[in-house]
Design a protein around this motif. Structure first.
Motif, short mmCIF file in Angstrom:
data_model
loop_
_atom_site.label_atom_id
_atom_site.label_comp_id
_atom_site.label_asym_id
_atom_site.label_seq_id
_atom_site.Cartn_x
_atom_site.Cartn_y
_atom_site.Cartn_z
N GLU A 30 -25.60 59.59 64.76
CA GLU A 30 -25.55 61.04 64.71
C GLU A 30 -25.06 61.64 66.02
O GLU A 30 -25.01 62.84 66.18
N LYS A 168 -28.83 69.48 69.30
CA LYS A 168 -29.44 68.28 68.76
C LYS A 168 -29.66 67.28 69.88
O LYS A 168 -28.73 66.96 70.63
N LYS A 189 -34.64 68.24 62.97
CA LYS A 189 -33.63 68.88 63.81
C LYS A 189 -33.11 67.94 64.89
O LYS A 189 -31.95 68.01 65.28
N HIS A 190 -33.98 67.04 65.37
CA HIS A 190 -33.64 66.14 66.46
C HIS A 190 -34.04 64.71 66.09
O HIS A 190 -34.70 64.49 65.08
#
Length: 276
Positions: A30, A168, A189-190
């Motif tokens: 990601e 992020k 979110k993270h």
């Protein structure tokens, strides 16, 4: 200052001599930007196959990514009263060592580092930086902080990080976790990783007979007969707590590791990142 210097020198030597994994990205793919699609070629990573497009086109297509130049890494140290304990080293010292190793590893990889210290309030934070001095400043603050009679508020920590961190990030939260946090929303979110710091005696205490113990969070004196039966019951209670803790973290998609005060911090962290 002697303890600070030892931690910094040891951590820096371990990181820059490759004892801690040198992964360019600890995100699960990601930390990359999507660019385009192209036909699959032998040797391509099959994890990047776009199955929807493959089904429509009747031949395999993969997603092409461009790696981001830097990650945002956030180190969070939780310094409630119970970290002021340790049979070999205080847990607070191990938290400082974990923060040092993670900090130097972050900067070695060319990523942005920021740090927070929490109890039931935010004690301090640093802005994202790539300066080595920031690691020393953070570790020094952890070591010098008076954690006695401080409590932890995981909801406040999760809410504060969710609100403050816009980009992020990889968030590494270090504490003894004798309360179970709800990081589910934060982990959406993270990417969140929990580092649980413990002393073996607090999980398996010895028989002490009648004794008085001081609660380092509340300051309350606890008296009782710590015989074979009572310490066995206590150990079972801790084991049940940890089972619930780890199940909660797993369900939230949070990786975790446990570091003891008498074990190698570098080895535990290396296993964590190499086993992802």
């Amino acid at each position: 200052m002697s303890k600070l210097k030892k931690i910094l020198v040891r951590a820096r030597r371990q990181v820059f001599s490759e004892m801690v994994g040198n992964n360019p990205s600890v995100f699960h793919g990601e930390g990359y930007d999507f660019i385009e699609l192209r036909e699959y070629m032998p040797g391509d990573d099959i994890r990047h196959i776009d199955w929807n497009i493959t089904a429509k086109m009747q031949k395999p297509f993969i997603k092409i990514f461009r790696e981001e130049r830097e990650l945002s890494v956030v180190i969070v140290s939780i310094l409630n009263g119970s970290v002021h304990f340790g049979s070999k080293k205080f847990k607070q010292e191990i938290i400082a060592e974990v923060a040092a190793l993670l900090g130097f590893s972050t900067l070695k990889n060319g990523d942005l580092l920021s740090s927070y210290i929490f109890t039931d309030e935010m004690i301090s934070h640093t802005k994202p930086s790539k300066k080595l001095y920031q690691v020393q400043k953070s570790v020094e603050e952890i070591l010098n902080f008076n954690a006695l009679n401080r409590r932890v508020d995981f909801k406040f920590i999760a809410d504060t990080l969710f609100r403050r961190l816009k980009r992020k990030s990889l968030i590494l939260i270090i504490g003894d976790y004798f309360e179970i946090p709800d990081f589910k929303l934060l982990a959406k979110k993270h990417e969140v990783i929990s580092v649980v710091v413990r002393d073996r005696l607090e999980e398996h205490p010895p028989k002490m007979g009648f004794a008085s113990l001081l609660d380092p969070e509340s300051g309350v004196v606890l008296e009782g007969d710590f015989n074979s039966s009572s310490v066995k019951a206590y150990s079972k209670k801790v084991a049940l707590h940890d089972y619930k803790l780890f199940e909660t973290l797993r369900k939230s998609g949070i990786r975790f590791t446990k570091v003891y005060t008498d074990s190698s911090v570098a080895v535990a962290l290396r296993r964590l990142f190499e086993g992802r």
